[in-house]
Design a protein around this motif. Sequence first.
Motif, PDB file in Angstrom:
ATOM      1  N   UNK A 180       0.829  -1.200   0.000  1.00  0.00           N
ATOM      2  CA  UNK A 180       0.000   0.000   0.000  1.00  0.00           C
ATOM      3  C   UNK A 180       0.869   1.257   0.000  1.00  0.00           C
ATOM      4  N   UNK A 181       1.951   1.237   0.758  1.00  0.00           N
ATOM      5  CA  UNK A 181       2.862   2.381   0.808  1.00  0.00           C
ATOM      6  C   UNK A 181       3.458   2.655  -0.566  1.00  0.00           C
ATOM      7  N   UNK A 182       3.802   1.604  -1.299  1.00  0.00           N
ATOM      8  CA  UNK A 182       4.350   1.777  -2.643  1.00  0.00           C
ATOM      9  C   UNK A 182       3.284   2.324  -3.595  1.00  0.00           C
ATOM     10  N   UNK A 183       2.055   1.827  -3.501  1.00  0.00           N
ATOM     11  CA  UNK A 183       0.989   2.350  -4.361  1.00  0.00           C
ATOM     12  C   UNK A 183       0.750   3.834  -4.080  1.00  0.00           C
ATOM     13  N   UNK A 184       0.749   4.211  -2.811  1.00  0.00           N
ATOM     14  CA  UNK A 184       0.567   5.621  -2.459  1.00  0.00           C
ATOM     15  C   UNK A 184       1.693   6.478  -3.036  1.00  0.00           C
ATOM     16  N   UNK A 185       2.899   5.935  -3.035  1.00  0.00           N
ATOM     17  CA  UNK A 185       4.029   6.679  -3.594  1.00  0.00           C
ATOM     18  C   UNK A 185       3.837   6.919  -5.087  1.00  0.00           C
ATOM     19  N   UNK A 186       3.379   5.885  -5.798  1.00  0.00           N
ATOM     20  CA  UNK A 186       3.175   6.019  -7.243  1.00  0.00           C
ATOM     21  C   UNK A 186       2.057   7.013  -7.535  1.00  0.00           C
ATOM     22  N   UNK A 187       0.969   6.945  -6.772  1.00  0.00           N
ATOM     23  CA  UNK A 187      -0.141   7.882  -6.971  1.00  0.00           C
ATOM     24  C   UNK A 187       0.313   9.324  -6.754  1.00  0.00           C
ATOM     25  N   UNK A 188       1.119   9.539  -5.733  1.00  0.00           N
ATOM     26  CA  UNK A 188       1.634  10.884  -5.471  1.00  0.00           C
ATOM     27  C   UNK A 188       2.522  11.357  -6.608  1.00  0.00           C
ATOM     28  N   UNK A 189       3.296  10.456  -7.201  1.00  0.00           N
ATOM     29  CA  UNK A 189       4.136  10.793  -8.354  1.00  0.00           C
ATOM     30  C   UNK A 189       3.280  11.205  -9.549  1.00  0.00           C
ATOM     31  N   UNK A 190       2.188  10.476  -9.789  1.00  0.00           N
ATOM     32  CA  UNK A 190       1.276  10.824 -10.887  1.00  0.00           C
ATOM     33  C   UNK A 190       0.688  12.213 -10.663  1.00  0.00           C
ATOM     34  N   UNK A 191       0.284  12.482  -9.410  1.00  0.00           N
ATOM     35  CA  UNK A 191      -0.308  13.774  -9.079  1.00  0.00           C
ATOM     36  C   UNK A 191       0.683  14.913  -9.291  1.00  0.00           C
ATOM     37  N   UNK A 192       1.897  14.696  -8.872  1.00  0.00           N
ATOM     38  CA  UNK A 192       2.918  15.735  -8.992  1.00  0.00           C
ATOM     39  C   UNK A 192       3.252  16.029 -10.453  1.00  0.00           C
ATOM     40  N   UNK A 193       3.269  14.984 -11.276  1.00  0.00           N
ATOM     41  CA  UNK A 193       3.643  15.158 -12.684  1.00  0.00           C
ATOM     42  C   UNK A 193       2.510  15.737 -13.514  1.00  0.00           C
ATOM     43  N   UNK A 194       1.288  15.725 -12.967  1.00  0.00           N
ATOM     44  CA  UNK A 194       0.132  16.189 -13.746  1.00  0.00           C
ATOM     45  C   UNK A 194      -0.305  17.589 -13.369  1.00  0.00           C
TER      46      UNK A 194
END
Length: 368
Positions: free
Chosen positions: A353-367
């Motif tokens: 779950x921690x890794x998924x949250x990290x990826x989601x935050x990366x998507x948000x930051x890049x968008x």
Amino acid sequence: MPSGTPPHQIPIYVNGRFLGRPLTGVERFAGGILHAIDDLLDDEQAKAWTILVPKGVSLDQGFRKIAVKTAGRLTGHAWEQIDLLAASRDGILVNPCNSAPVLHGRQLTVIHDALVYRFPQGFSRSYRLLHQTLGRLLARRSRLATVSDFSRKELSDVLKVPVETISVISNAVDHMVDVTADETVLDRLGLRDRRYFLFIGSPAPNKNLARAIQAFGALDRSDVSFVLVGKAAKAFSKGEATVRPAHLLETGRLSDAEILSLYAHAQALVFPSLYEGFGIPPLEAMRENCPVLASDIPVLREVCGDAAAYFDPLDTGSMSRAMLAVLDGQADLQALRQAGRLRSAEFSWKNSATELLRVVTTIASSSR
């Protein structure tokens, strides 16, 4: 505390179509990781998250903080491509179970394996064509994740995307922590005082069940059973296993509580797959102190490490010898059990779950 809410409170939606389907490994991944996210988020972070489901799916799914809401009126793939797209357009969409709306601009899609490309014979023509096409479209439209490094390389190859762009978010087995074993299954199946090998899975071609049945039959042991848990085996109608060996027991689907008891009393789990994206049953067995006999294929070496005894999945003699080593005391079962407990403890839904949250935050930051 993980950064579960991306900058500026961007809404995060989850494709909850899986909540209306029977539980398999893919649905177990989605449920396990979302409940772990529900535990990790604080109340303020959780306000950004919504699980969207089609009509008719219960909204009571045991989440304490994350909301579950009905979206639209359609069902199936149409719901996903039209209703889900419309309901999630203003945020990031997380798709944990292989499919997603292809027109969504900001999303993460977990594709669990490349099975539909590598073992197309296991699927109907319509299913195969749909999911092969969908996978190729999503490879261009979505951030991808998968459940093992093996699957990451496989998907990179078949979908023609750089391997480094695919995240790895592992399966786990601590969903069994709150399950109490149902010992009555042993009496109901006549296994209370009987030795048995265990198979957990479906009769799909990649599971290689026919060879495992042949290997068990070659033992010709009246004191041991082979227990098959899952959908009814089709091996006997395919010409692959024309003779049904004695002491083969097909149970159909069982509850987690019943499976837990079978793991605890089995001589070993036999996991003969030719191809997997991950392989949850071996880790479940290890957690329950059950020795594991596994196919010597790259993904199972990755998942099981040194905590399994391996055999050649194309050689029934190799499988038979692995089983016989367990029955006759040649295998070091104590060492396998100890290694298995340590290995299974390395995988947790919290870490995933921690890794998924990290990826989601990366998507948000890049968008932004």
